[in-house]
Design a protein around this motif. Sequence first.
Motif, short mmCIF file in Angstrom:
data_model
loop_
_atom_site.label_atom_id
_atom_site.label_comp_id
_atom_site.label_asym_id
_atom_site.label_seq_id
_atom_site.Cartn_x
_atom_site.Cartn_y
_atom_site.Cartn_z
N PRO A 1 4.67 11.22 -14.95
CA PRO A 1 5.71 11.99 -14.26
C PRO A 1 6.78 11.09 -13.66
O PRO A 1 6.51 9.94 -13.28
CB PRO A 1 4.93 12.71 -13.15
N LYS A 2 7.99 11.61 -13.58
CA LYS A 2 9.10 10.86 -12.99
C LYS A 2 8.79 10.54 -11.53
O LYS A 2 7.94 11.16 -10.91
CB LYS A 2 10.39 11.67 -13.07
N GLY A 3 9.53 9.56 -11.00
CA GLY A 3 9.37 9.21 -9.60
C GLY A 3 8.60 7.93 -9.35
O GLY A 3 8.15 7.67 -8.24
N VAL A 4 8.45 7.09 -10.37
CA VAL A 4 7.75 5.82 -10.25
C VAL A 4 8.59 4.86 -9.40
O VAL A 4 9.82 4.79 -9.55
CB VAL A 4 7.48 5.24 -11.66
N ALA A 5 7.94 4.11 -8.53
CA ALA A 5 8.65 3.16 -7.67
C ALA A 5 9.10 1.91 -8.43
O ALA A 5 10.20 1.41 -8.22
CB ALA A 5 7.76 2.74 -6.50
N ARG A 6 8.23 1.41 -9.30
CA ARG A 6 8.57 0.19 -10.03
C ARG A 6 7.92 0.18 -11.39
O ARG A 6 6.78 0.60 -11.55
CB ARG A 6 8.10 -1.05 -9.26
N PRO B 1 0.80 -1.24 0.00
CA PRO B 1 0.00 0.00 0.00
C PRO B 1 0.83 1.28 0.00
O PRO B 1 0.37 2.31 -0.50
CB PRO B 1 -0.82 -0.10 1.29
N SER B 2 2.04 1.24 0.53
CA SER B 2 2.85 2.47 0.59
C SER B 2 4.00 2.47 -0.42
O SER B 2 4.92 3.28 -0.30
CB SER B 2 3.40 2.65 2.01
N SER B 3 3.93 1.62 -1.41
CA SER B 3 5.02 1.52 -2.40
C SER B 3 5.16 2.74 -3.28
O SER B 3 6.24 3.06 -3.74
CB SER B 3 4.81 0.30 -3.30
N GLY B 4 4.06 3.39 -3.58
CA GLY B 4 4.09 4.48 -4.53
C GLY B 4 3.56 4.02 -5.87
O GLY B 4 2.91 2.98 -5.98
N ARG B 5 3.89 4.80 -6.90
CA ARG B 5 3.34 4.52 -8.23
C ARG B 5 4.04 3.35 -8.91
O ARG B 5 5.25 3.19 -8.80
CB ARG B 5 3.43 5.77 -9.11
N VAL B 6 3.24 2.56 -9.64
CA VAL B 6 3.74 1.41 -10.39
C VAL B 6 3.25 1.55 -11.83
O VAL B 6 2.07 1.85 -12.06
CB VAL B 6 3.24 0.08 -9.79
N VAL B 7 4.15 1.33 -12.78
CA VAL B 7 3.79 1.35 -14.19
C VAL B 7 4.04 -0.04 -14.75
O VAL B 7 5.06 -0.66 -14.45
CB VAL B 7 4.63 2.40 -14.95
#
Length: 184
Positions: free
Chosen positions: A103-108, A39-45
């Motif tokens: 936007p930049k800053g994706v976790a995975r 849940p706290s991983s951030g954005r995933v593409v």
Amino acid sequence: MAHEAQVFLRQLLSKPKQISAIAPSSPWLAKAMSQGLGPSSGRVVEFGPGTGALTRGILTAGVAPADITLFEMSPDFVTHLRQTLPGVTIHSAAAQLAPNLVPKGVARVISGLPLLSMPSGLRHAIVKAGFDILAPDGVFSQFTYGPNLPISPDVMADLGLSVRKGPKVWLNLPPARVYHFYRA
């Protein structure tokens, strides 16, 4: 699931080189690819979600639908994904366009694309696009069915990447190996 199998089979028969698989990814491969997410991983593409098997693994890991963005080129798969994955952002676009849309800053970045069956220039552009949107400590996860790394040594050297071998998923058809790529 019957509808999902029909969508996959239709794509496999009409565009076998784009699919490069004989069955959708298994839940066990989805779990291996999404290991460490929550849940706290951030954005995933996700690049090349197909029927959404890996996406469901990302959701099961606890990543919120609003934090997931998919890049899929097949109109049939895009329609299926939009019907079955509410709240997930879906781009009907090539993976290499990700820097223009995310936007930049994706976790995975999780890739189900058949990189080894693509021309080297396209492979390079896709991996570069993934690293262009990743956070500095982000991870690019890719699986492959064969014995070779899914990202060639020349692309790794050019982009300054290192690799960590993940699990072999025997309960996938065919069995698959997961790899995680990082900035060196």
